[in-house]
Write an enzyme that holds these catalytic residues in place. Structure first.
Site, PDB file in Angstrom:
ATOM      1  N   GLU A   1     -69.007 -24.551 -27.619  1.00 12.14           N
ATOM      2  CA  GLU A   1     -69.395 -24.993 -26.384  1.00 12.14           C
ATOM      3  C   GLU A   1     -69.516 -26.658 -26.514  1.00 12.14           C
ATOM      4  OE1 GLU A   1     -73.270 -26.402 -24.672  1.00 12.14           O
ATOM      5  OE2 GLU A   1     -73.495 -24.253 -24.690  1.00 12.14           O
ATOM      6  N   HIS A   2     -70.222 -26.653 -27.884  1.00  6.50           N
ATOM      7  CA  HIS A   2     -70.579 -28.193 -28.417  1.00  6.50           C
ATOM      8  C   HIS A   2     -69.183 -28.827 -28.532  1.00  6.50           C
ATOM      9  CE1 HIS A   2     -74.729 -28.959 -29.530  1.00  6.50           C
ATOM     10  NE2 HIS A   2     -74.786 -27.821 -28.668  1.00  6.50           N
TER      11      HIS A   2
ATOM     12  N   GLU B   1     -80.198 -28.735 -33.333  1.00 10.29           N
ATOM     13  CA  GLU B   1     -80.740 -28.109 -32.112  1.00 10.29           C
ATOM     14  C   GLU B   1     -81.547 -26.878 -32.388  1.00 10.29           C
ATOM     15  OE1 GLU B   1     -77.405 -27.311 -29.305  1.00 10.29           O
ATOM     16  OE2 GLU B   1     -78.670 -26.355 -27.767  1.00 10.29           O
TER      17      GLU B   1
END
Lengths: 451, 436
Positions: A72-73, A149
């Site tokens: 996704e990143h 993160e």
């Protein structure tokens, strides 16, 4: 009541359980299998454009936890025609905001922009559905960002670590026991090849749902979608979505998570619970109402008994997230008052639930809950993004648009008997995890200031 | 043929860039209470936002936390209803009322259905005008506040902001947490709470925004009913907070894998003629999105953090320009160094391209803020408290567009002062010498 830190975490599940209904919902499917949902609302000249993929962390290959989220990143890096970062720059240059999110069951990308920029958003999103081009340096830096993160969201938060431990204990075979962001030792090892394999397997129009909400007409959306997404061929080798399922649970699990950063201990019990299934949402509806009866607000059973009557708790809650592809969980939480041990708190919680099951559902309380659910339909029309998310979550969790539309009436039809039967089915200690979060006995606050 | 005409109109409208078209009316109730209203009849409910200027800054000496505790108690029993009775009544109406204390204001965010508006307003009125503050409710909510204070003391983000505030504003309420301390909250009496209620909820400091299914006339009557019986004047507002912090680094040792970095210095007032230029400069430097200077340098190029951002914080009695990041302990020193370098060179290096990109983003994103009745009500109250004109929304994008490269460079030179930049780092940062 002041905002307690536990509320934010649980709020997500509660909101997702509320029924929402748009004034105008239209659906159709492109020839390549891409499903399209249009929520028409002309109150403001803006749109939300979302593409949801039916793939999430629970679809990852063994040993590669975190790859769905890492990918996704990476979708914000370049494609064959767009430079790294250009996607977000173009969205921003058009006054829009964009982001993405990954869960166990889905990965979704969205932009909010002025309605006349929808064409460009679709062009960009269609491009990165199949044309991603990754370079080694980009992906190495991004892997460190993902670790930071995880540090920020999980390692720095004892409550988040505790939740991770509880899930790992609840699921004995299903990958829901593995955190969405991944275990750190596996995240560190993720490679370009893993991301590319995952991307080629799952990112295809026949595994995607397009949701456009706002100042658009279904005809406009159909025309733009056919232009941008239509030419992308379906992936004929898309795997069927079958995950390892839970065996019968034979023994309850208990854990104590100690962390010196814990200032307020608490107890959480989670039970394995059935989820909403297409055409079969009645049990999930009863559990949704049960969570409200037990823990939805000031007059709920747990709150009334444990905060108001015995004073053993400063906060209680019950939570259930029914929108899930596979078995979900039903949870109970008690934050004990000062001087009440976790052991006493757990007993008090069990006693309160037992007393409720004995005495049954208060009819007036059930009426109030149903009134709030009806009102949520009205208030929900004012929040187009939540509405769009509701459809995206449902459609990536094995439900249909018909199921979403039937849900409010199914909730209204729930009876006391349904609630008690669902409780009897779910409150089976053998299929549960009881977790205590606490500071070690010898903990001293770790803080000192150096100027 | 109506359909064709409509379709053509939609096509023309869609070709225009999005504009913020919010039709605000000023309403003055028969009793003299002012409010801003947007009539939005398509959904049968109303969102009402009420704020009282002053908020937690009105805590009396030695009574820190009184306003916060009082605010938490407004929904815990009023008039004839105890806490359970009040909650049951509210649930039956499916209304929601959120009461929140802030540094400079106390807010009431309410939402109620058209079908039972009168009952919902009457119940809210009892909470505002006639709260009970029953002893058992005080003890229950006090215990919740104490739990929050204890948890905050172990939260790296909260530790960072408390540390910064305490050093920046040693002689002002901004320097301490509005929740109070374990000691101050434990010592609060029911009389202190009654006093806080008397000090804060007064009619000459009230600001109101309403959006939804209600006419101007009905809103006027509703406001007189709701707020007409409040006393007129409250406790005196505190004065200028001053700013006492110099450049440097403060490390708060805390056992966690990641260091939280909070940084900033004195900022710019909201009514400064250069505020818009500063707002644009901040967007370029550390504003929203993935393309700010700091996101590019700290996250995208170096992978030092998941997120980094800066913001302007113009408050009633002080102004700050602040930023926040979290980074691995081993790389905290490097992050601080990069941030300081970028801070020092932003004024000289802003480009015309960056300015144009920022203006396009800010003007395009502005209309997207108005995406719900409650949000619009909140924005309107904010505008009134900042003394902005009622037509501000229509002119705001023009003010952003009018900012020139010379303006942003001038204001950046003025507001980014690297030698005054103070870092508070909470964690176990390596290689970070408080003297550097």
């Amino acid at each position: 009541m002041p905002r307690l830190p536990f509320l934010a975490l649980l709020g997500v599940l509660m909101t997702a359980a509320l029924p929402l209904r748009a004034a105008e919902v239209h659906t159709f499917t492109l020839d390549n299998g891409m499903e399209v949902v249009v929520l028409e609302d002309h109150r403001a000249p803006a749109v939300v454009h979302m593409v949801w993929y039916r793939v999430g962390a629970a679809d990852e290959p063994p040993g590669r936890s975190g790859i769905a989220h890492y990918l996704e990143h990476l979708l914000f890096k370049g494609t064959e025609v767009r430079a790294p970062g250009e996607f977000s720059e173009l969205v921003a240059a058009n006054g829009g905001t964009d982001n993405a999110f990954t869960s166990q069951d889905y990965t979704a990308y969205f932009q909010r922009v002025a309605a006349d920029r929808l064409d460009l958003m679709m062009e960009l999103e269609a491009d990165r559905m199949v044309n991603l081009q990754l370079d080694d340096r980009d992906i190495a830096t991004e892997l460190v960002v993902v670790q930071e993160e995880r540090n920020q969201r999980t390692e720095s938060d004892p409550g988040a670590l505790f939740a991770e431990q509880r899930s790992a204990a609840l699921y004995q075979n299903h990958p829901y026991g593995i955190p969405v962001i991944g275990w750190m030792h596996e995240v560190e090892q993720l490679a370009l090849e893993d991301a590319v394999d995952f991307y080629r397997t799952y990112y295809a129009p026949n595994n995607a749902i397009l949701i456009v909400a706002g100042d658009v007409t279904p005809d406009e959306v159909r025309q733009l979608a056919e232009t941008h997404y239509g030419p992308i061929p379906a992936n004929p080798d898309l795997p069927e979505r079958i995950r390892p399922q839970e065996p019968p649970h034979l023994a309850e699990r208990r854990l104590v998570f100690e962390d010196p950063r814990v200032a307020q201990p608490y107890v959480v019990r989670t039970y394995l619970a059935p989820e909403r299934d297409a055409g079969d949402q009645e049990t999930a509806a009863a559990l949704t109402i049960l969570a409200q009866v037990l823990g939805g607000g000031q007059t709920s059973e747990l709150n009334r008994r444990l905060q108001f009557e015995t004073g053993q708790a400063i906060y209680t809650s019950a939570f259930y997230g029914g929108t899930s592809l596979d078995d979900t969980s039903f949870g109970l939480l008690i934050v004990p008052a000062e001087g009440v041990s976790l052991d006493e708190a757990e007993t008090a919680l069990d006693d309160a639930v037992a007393a409720f099951l004995e005495e049954g559902v208060d009819a007036e309380q059930l009426d109030r809950i149903k009134m709030r659910l009806r009102a949520a339909l009205i208030y929900g029309e004012d929040d187009l993004q939540s509405l769009a998310r509701t459809y995206g979550m449902a459609l990536t969790s094995g439900l249909t648009v018909q199921d979403v539309e039937a849900w409010p009436d199914i909730l209204q039809a729930v009876t006391e008997e349904d609630i008690l039967a669902a409780a009897a089915e779910v409150f089976d200690r053998r299929a549960s995890v009881t977790g205590w979060l606490t500071a070690p006995a010898d903990a001293t606050p770790a803080e000192e200031a150096i100027q | 043929m109506i359909r064709i005409v409509l379709a053509a109109a939609v096509a023309v409208w869609a070709a225009l860039p999005a504009r913020a078209e919010v039709d605000i009316q000023e309403v003055v109730s028969p009793g003299g209470i002012r409010a801003w209203l947007v009539e939005e009849r398509s959904i049968p409910f109303t969102a009402l936002e009420i704020r009282f200027r002053g908020g937690a800054a009105l805590d009396r000496p030695g009574k820190r936390g009184a306003v916060n505790l009082m605010t938490g108690l407004l929904e815990e029993g009023a008039g004839d209803l105890d806490a359970q009775g009040f909650a049951a009544a509210r649930e039956s109406l499916a209304a929601s009322y959120d009461f929140d204390a802030w540094d400079d204001s106390m807010s009431v965010s309410a939402r109620f259905l058209t079908e039972n508006r009168d009952e919902a307003v009457a119940l809210l009125r009892s909470a505002l005008v006639d709260p009970r503050f029953d002893e058992d409710a005080v003890e229950r909510v006090r215990a919740q506040v104490l739990s929050i204070i204890a948890s905050d003391a172990q939260d790296p983000d909260t530790i960072a902001s408390r540390t910064f505030d305490a050093m920046a504003f040693p002689d002002h309420p901004y320097g301490t947490a509005m929740d109070g301390t374990l000691e101050s909250v434990a010592a609060l009496t029911r009389d202190d709470i009654v006093q806080a209620h008397r000090d804060v909820l007064v009619s000459d400091r009230v600001f109101v925004g309403a959006v939804g299914d209600i006419s101007a006339e009905d809103l006027g009557l509703l406001l007189d009913d709701l707020l007409g019986e409040l006393p007129q004047t409250g406790a005196p507002l505190p004065g200028d907070a001053g700013y006492a912090l110099e450049g440097g680094v403060t490390v708060v040792e805390f056992d966690t894998p990641q260091s939280v970095i909070l940084f900033g210095h004195e900022g710019i007032e909201r009514d400064d003629p250069d505020f818009f230029a500063a707002f644009v400069a901040n967007h370029i430097f550390g504003g929203r999105g993935f393309s700010s200077r700091l996101m590019t340098e700290v996250r995208e190029k170096r992978g030092l953090t998941y997120g980094i951002g800066t913001y302007l914080a113009p408050m009633l009695n002080a102004e700050l320009i602040m930023g926040h990041a979290a980074t691995a302990n081993a790389r905290a020193a490097e992050s601080v160094e990069v941030i300081r370098e970028e801070w020092a060179k932003i004024a000289e290096t802003i480009t015309e391209d960056e300015l144009e990109a920022a203006k396009t983003y800010l003007t395009g994103a502005y209309p997207l803020r108005f995406d719900g009745n409650a949000r619009i009500a909140g924005i309107m109250v904010g505008m009134q408290m900042e003394d902005l004109p009622i037509d501000y929304i229509a002119t705001r994008n023009d003010q952003v567009r009018a900012v020139t490269l010379e303006d942003v460079r001038r204001v950046a030179e003025r507001i980014y002062r690297a030698d005054e930049l103070h870092f508070v780092v909470v964690g176990r940062p390596e290689g970070l010498n408080p003297a550097n």
